[in-house]
Design an enzyme around this catalytic site. Structure first.
Site, PDB file in Angstrom:
ATOM      1  N   ASP A 112       0.905  -1.138   0.000  1.00 17.34           N
ATOM      2  CA  ASP A 112       0.000   0.000   0.000  1.00 17.34           C
ATOM      3  C   ASP A 112       0.944   1.187   0.000  1.00 17.34           C
ATOM      4  O   ASP A 112       1.634   1.441   1.003  1.00 17.34           O
ATOM      5  CB  ASP A 112      -0.874   0.006   1.258  1.00 17.34           C
ATOM      6  CG  ASP A 112      -1.855   1.162   1.229  1.00 17.34           C
ATOM      7  OD1 ASP A 112      -1.425   2.298   0.931  1.00 17.34           O
ATOM      8  OD2 ASP A 112      -3.041   0.950   1.491  1.00 17.34           O
ATOM      9  N   HIS A 113       1.013   1.914  -1.109  1.00 19.15           N
ATOM     10  CA  HIS A 113       2.107   2.894  -1.203  1.00 19.15           C
ATOM     11  C   HIS A 113       1.990   4.007  -0.163  1.00 19.15           C
ATOM     12  O   HIS A 113       2.969   4.676   0.140  1.00 19.15           O
ATOM     13  CB  HIS A 113       2.259   3.441  -2.631  1.00 19.15           C
ATOM     14  CG  HIS A 113       1.295   4.530  -3.001  1.00 19.15           C
ATOM     15  ND1 HIS A 113       0.035   4.282  -3.471  1.00 19.15           N
ATOM     16  CD2 HIS A 113       1.408   5.876  -2.981  1.00 19.15           C
ATOM     17  CE1 HIS A 113      -0.581   5.429  -3.712  1.00 19.15           C
ATOM     18  NE2 HIS A 113       0.234   6.421  -3.434  1.00 19.15           N
TER      19      HIS A 113
ATOM     20  N   HIS B  85      -5.804   2.739   1.257  1.00 24.98           N
ATOM     21  CA  HIS B  85      -5.017   3.840   1.833  1.00 24.98           C
ATOM     22  C   HIS B  85      -5.671   4.461   3.067  1.00 24.98           C
ATOM     23  O   HIS B  85      -5.032   4.678   4.094  1.00 24.98           O
ATOM     24  CB  HIS B  85      -4.806   4.949   0.809  1.00 24.98           C
ATOM     25  CG  HIS B  85      -4.255   4.475  -0.504  1.00 24.98           C
ATOM     26  ND1 HIS B  85      -3.316   3.474  -0.587  1.00 24.98           N
ATOM     27  CD2 HIS B  85      -4.498   4.867  -1.780  1.00 24.98           C
ATOM     28  CE1 HIS B  85      -3.018   3.273  -1.868  1.00 24.98           C
ATOM     29  NE2 HIS B  85      -3.720   4.099  -2.607  1.00 24.98           N
TER      30      HIS B  85
END
Ligand code: BG6
Length: 490
Positions: free
Chosen positions: A182-183, A245
């Protein structure tokens, strides 16, 4: 947690990084630029190799040229010529089709025998082909330990479909070798949330329902869906941003202090938050959520079309979602968490607002505003606490007050280049550290919660409300918060 100057340990095995989907958008815009910067900063071993894989028939040279173009575009002068050349020399290319068994043989010829290599595979493709890719890797022995795999969202469109993807991956890689990116967890400021909470003893006594009135988490974007419309139309804001996110941000904000930063210690605590979310379903979805879709309007890109006009047909997909959540545990009982995210809004910002309660007894002529902690993650990295103090000067009618921010700008380290979120995550995956990666049970708990909302929307026929591009979202988004006598922090 800053990136420390520790090189990836390689033992006697040769480090090999395989990027399937190696000519795709994610690879060119994010992954090669992240790897080259790790290389420039001395984090990659001298014999580190990168093998791009895609269906397109390319020579190694043509592939390297394409990567070079992407590096220049993304990094400009931040990338030094020597590092650029060194990285390009590390590249290799294999024509790879997930459905063709010969691809596995070709890949193995390029990587070397499984027992001689320390392999990390990044599957930067659509999850629909993770299964055949994993089967191919399994058949060639390339998935055997210690090989690791990195996978990206979308990990499904629902709990059921996410299980199918995770099962396919699990056939080749046990959970301890699966790195779900999950960036947002790679962003410096998101990690700073962990530091803020657990390295400052002063916050813990305040981090609960006795002092906090409510919390707002906003991820606002000015961009539309652009080229990604065909993907996006199937997902919408709730699956694209909220399921991953935003719920991750919520978890880091609300979790109990973990006993250590070990991967499972931290992820156990995040999981408890996800499992404590009070269900939203058809009985309360209209009261607790809002959906919007951008219409035409004007923003920093000028006059823009509405979502349906971009698509060329009617759509029931939301580009904005807001909701009121409740975490059913002792710490957060009665504290509403308001989350919202949307595209084509009036500003780009990611922030967490902690609104504290008002003072219990008033002694001033006009009641002071409550304290507020603003944690800005994007575009500015800043933490600001509104403290109330006396307005200077003389007055006839008692003491007047005003709120002033006590601000900590994290931009002072501006001479340090803002890293791409993937740099931190790739380095961790190379080192085998899973703390900032999402565990399967977290993904599933998040889907379970989101599925309930989507089913609620379907059952009640709740359609997205059109909002003007460049506004702060649909009216129903404001009404959601107003129902409890509050308002969004704008
Ligand atoms: C991606 C979403 O995961 O995150 C995009 O698919 C979104 O729709 C993007 O624009 C936002 O990321 P960031 O890092 O720009 O806030």
């Amino acid at each position: 947690m800053s990136v420390s100057q520790v090189s990836v340990s390689q033992g006697t095995r040769k480090p090999v990084f395989v990027l399937i989907g190696g000519t795709g958008d994610l690879a060119l815009r994010m992954l090669y630029p992240s790897l080259v910067m790790l290389d420039q900063d001395g984090f990659l071993p001298h014999d580190f190799r990168v093998i791009g894989c895609a269906r397109e028939k390319l020579t190694r040279e043509a592939f390297a040229e394409r990567v070079a173009g992407a590096l220049d575009l993304r990094l400009g002068s931040a990338l030094h010529a020597a590092a650029r050349e060194r990285f390009l020399a590390r590249l290799d290319y294999v024509v790879f089709d997930a459905n063709d068994a010969a691809s596995g043989t070709r890949l193995k010829a390029a990587t070397g025998e499984p027992q001689d290599i320390d392999l990390v595979v990044f599957m930067a493709t659509t999850p629909s082909i993770y299964k055949p890719i994993c089967e191919t890797l399994n058949a060639t022995g390339l998935s055997s330990a210690p090989a690791r795999v990195i996978i990206e969202k979308p990990l499904g469109r629902s709990l059921e479909s996410s299980k199918v993807i995770n099962d396919a991956v699990a056939v080749a890689f046990d959970e301890s070798r699966v790195f779900r990116i999950d960036h947002y967890l790679g962003k410096e400021t998101v990690q700073n949330l962990i530091a803020l909470r657990f390295a400052n003893a002063i916050f813990e006594p305040l981090w609960n329902n006795t002092v906090i009135d409510h919390v707002q988490i906003t991820v606002a974007e000015t961009i539309g869906v652009g080229e990604r419309l065909s993907y996006y139309d199937d997902y919408g804001a709730i699956r694209d941003m909220l399921q991953n996110h935003m719920l991750q941000l919520l978890c880091l904000f609300a979790m109990e202090p973990p006993s250590s930063l070990d991967p499972d210690a931290l992820r156990d605590e995040k999981l408890k938050v996800l499992r404590s979310l009070k269900a939203i379903n058809k009985t309360n979805v209209q009261e607790l959520t809002a959906r919007g879709q951008y219409g035409a309007g004007k923003n920093n890109e000028g006059e823009t079309k509405g979502y349906e006009a971009e698509k060329g047909s009617p759509s029931n997909t939301e580009t904005f979602v807001a909701m009121q959540l409740e975490i059913a545990n002792w710490r957060w009982h009665g504290v509403p968490f308001y989350l919202r995210t949307g595209k084509r809004l009036d500003r780009r910002c990611t922030e967490i607002i902690v609104q504290f309660k008002k003072t219990p007894h008033q002694i001033f002529p006009s009641p002071p505003p409550a304290n507020r902690l603003v944690i800005s993650l994007q575009p500015d990295e800043e933490i600001s606490l509104r403290l109330i103090n006396k307005t200077p000067g003389l007055t006839q009618d008692g003491m007047h007050l005003r709120g002033l921010p006590l601000s900590l700008s994290l931009q002072e380290d501006a001479h340090v280049r803002r890293r791409i979120a993937y740099e931190r995550l790739l380095l961790d995956a190379l080192k085998g550290n899973r703390t900032l990666f999402v565990r399967r049970d977290e993904v599933e708990a998040a889907w379970k919660f989101v599925d309930g909302i989507i089913e609620g929307w379907q059952a009640t026929g709740m359609k997205p409300e059109t909002y003007v591009t460049g506004s702060h979202g649909p009216k129903s988004g404001d009404d959601l918060v107003k129902r409890s006598g509050r308002c969004w922090h704008e």
